[in-house]
Write a protein that holds these residues in place. Structure first.
Motif: not given
Length: 576
Positions: A335-341
């Motif tokens: 499980i990986e976090a969706l990048p939020v910049n």
């Protein structure tokens, strides 16, 4: 006209006023929802109970506009109706009549009683005037009702703008107010008793808490006799009626307009005012949208969306604290976090710009206290500059609220016997009750500062004895009285010009008597000295005596030892 026709005409006029106000209601409701939800009185008729108790802050994500509004309203209270400062004055139109001691004492006593009434907790002025300042700053229009009261003489109440409908005269002054509000059936019966309709009387017994809609109409009376007696000939008519059933409850009148309707600013052709709230509405919308977006971005950063393989895990994915997510043995999927910049710092800077703009619109840069002044002159100049910026706003509030308010309270107290007896020869028409604005006080302080500078400049030339007679150019009595007026010295602190003249005459007479007494004492001392000295021996005194009684070489006066028949004794007059 009979009561049925009167009720019909009033309801028809009210319908027209309601239609004329309808375009404003949407903007007022939006302003209230963004900046002061508790003041939202623009709900559909009959649905007030559904809105009671609601927070109404669903659209608020930043409280800067609310805080700026509260600060402006509090500052207006401190500037305009500060309970610790004299903010109005009573004077006599004729200066000579107003100079009498008994007239000055009457004016001072009357003002003190009026100040005590404004500051009394029973009348509720200080509490309700703050609500008025909130309304006029947020919505641009506010309403205060001033009525006579048998217990407190005067009672004040700030009315919600949602229940008020107004119209102007040809001069642009509000002279017609229709107020639609609700009372419980029990309250209506307590107020009007048997004058209520049969339906309301039944409700008062069976359902006392059921609301009854009341309409209060105040308008100029056109068919009155100015010399007539009774409320039917008062300048303003007052009619209470039940909206349902068109039943007239009470018909009377007022000698002065009881509703004060100040406007912050008003466009030509419009009846209702516009305030800083409407100016700041666009910035407030953007600020709340930005704050909502920033909150969503921060939430995504703290709890970002997850990327989960479609076939690598067994059961639901639990992302909470201590949650367990099962995946197939041997699988390399994770499980990986969706990048939020998101640049929250840039968003905060943009929001700070909007906040500062809203604060300036609500005059925070004008009303905020500044650093300590270096000199008294600098402090006066700073205050004068602030008053010049606030002058137009304060001028309209003075014209439409404060001056009519003071005149109304003065006349109500006068009719109720709450003021001291009038001095002989003085009537209410001789008096002038007026508001002394902060702008006026700042101008007076600046004028007093100029007078002080003139005296400081002339001081070296005047010196101790004023050898050049420079002060002869000034009417010192007028200067002294003018300075007392500049600093709002109480009227009874000053003596009348007649008493000043009498006091000076008494002082002059006392000074002359003192000089005469001193001269008599000196002569008595000399006489005593002459009686004790021997005059048959040459001395200074014998020489003086010879000069007084004759020429040098004249004989000495007879003494007890020489007798009356003794001949002259030659004396040598000593040289001085």
């Amino acid at each position: 006209m009979d009561r049925t026709e009167l009720a019909r005409s009033l309801l028809k006029r009210f319908s027209g006023l309601e239609e004329a106000r309808r375009p404003w209601t949407g903007a007022w409701q939006e302003l209230s929802e963004y900046m002061l939800p508790r003041k939202n009185s623009f709900v559909p008729s009959g649905s007030g109970a559904a809105w009671q108790g609601r927070a109404g802050d669903e659209r608020i994500f930043d409280s800067t506009p609310m805080h700026a509004l509260e600060l402006l309203a509090s500052s207006l209270g401190g500037l305009l109706t500060n309970p610790s400062l004299p903010w109005f004055d009573i004077s006599v139109k004729d200066r000579e009549t107003g100079d009498a001691d008994e007239v000055r004492a009457f004016m001072q006593e009357s003002r003190e009683r009026m100040v005590a009434l404004f500051n009394s907790e029973d009348t509720g002025f200080q509490a309700h005037v703050h609500e008025l300042y909130l309304d006029v700053a947020l919505l641009g229009t506010a309403v205060m009702y001033v009525e006579a009261d048998p217990t407190t003489v005067v009672r004040f109440s700030s009315r919600p703008l949602g229940e008020v409908f107004v119209a102007e005269s040809a001069r642009g002054q509000v002279d017609t107010v229709y107020r639609r509000y609700e009372l419980t059936a029990r309250q209506a019966v307590q107020e009007w008793g048997a004058a209520c309709s049969d339906e309301t009387l039944r409700k008062g017994e069976d359902r006392p808490e059921e609301p009854v809609e009341i309409l209060h109409a105040v308008f100029p009376r056109m068919d009155r006799d100015p010399a007539g007696f009774g409320s039917a000939h008062f300048p303003y008519a007052s009619v209470y009626l039940e909206v349902k059933g068109s039943h007239v409850l009470e018909e009377s009148g007022y000698l002065e307009m009881p509703y004060m309707v100040p406007r912050w600013a008003k466009a030509a052709g419009e009846t209702y005012g516009r305030g800083p709230g409407q100016t700041a509405l666009s910035d407030t919308r953007v600020l709340n949208a930005m704050a909502r977006t920033a909150l969503m971005a921060a939430e995504k950063m703290s709890d970002p969306p997850l990327m989960v393989p479609d076939d690598g895990f067994l059961g639901p994915v639990r992302s909470g604290p201590g949650g367990l997510s099962y995946y197939r043995a041997g699988s390399t999927d994770r499980i990986e976090a969706l990048p939020v910049n998101v640049d929250l710092r840039a968003a905060e800077e943009m929001m700070n710009g909007r906040r500062e703009s809203i604060r300036r619109i609500f005059l925070s840069d004008q009303i905020a206290p500044e650093g300590p002044a270096v000199t008294a002159t600098e402090a006066v100049i700073r205050q004068a500059e602030k008053m010049r910026v606030l002058g137009p706003v304060l001028g309209r509030l003075q014209t439409e609220f404060l001056s009519p308010l003071i005149r109304r309270v003065f006349r109500v107290m006068l009719r109720a016997g709450a003021l001291p007896p009038f001095p002989e020869g003085l009537s209410p028409n001789d008096l002038e009750v007026r508001y002394t604005s902060p702008v006026t006080r700042a101008q007076k302080q600046y004028e007093a500062q100029g007078l002080s500078q003139v005296m400081e400049y002339l001081a070296p030339l005047v010196g101790g004895q004023d050898a050049f007679g420079i002060m002869d150019n000034f009417d010192t009595d007028r200067v002294a009285r003018h300075v007392a007026e500049l600093f709002n010295t109480p009227s009874d602190y000053l003596k009348s010009e007649e008493r000043v003249t009498e006091g000076r005459a008494q002082k002059g007479q006392a000074a002359s008597s003192a000089r005469l007494a001193a001269t008599v004492a000196d002569v008595a001392a000399i006489a005593k000295t002459l009686s004790e000295v021997r005059m048959d021996h040459p001395s200074i005194l014998t020489g003086v005596w010879s000069l007084l009684t004759g020429s040098a070489g004249a004989g000495v006066p007879p003494t007890a030892e020489s007798g009356a028949e003794s001949g002259p004794v030659e004396q040598e007059v000593p040289h001085a």
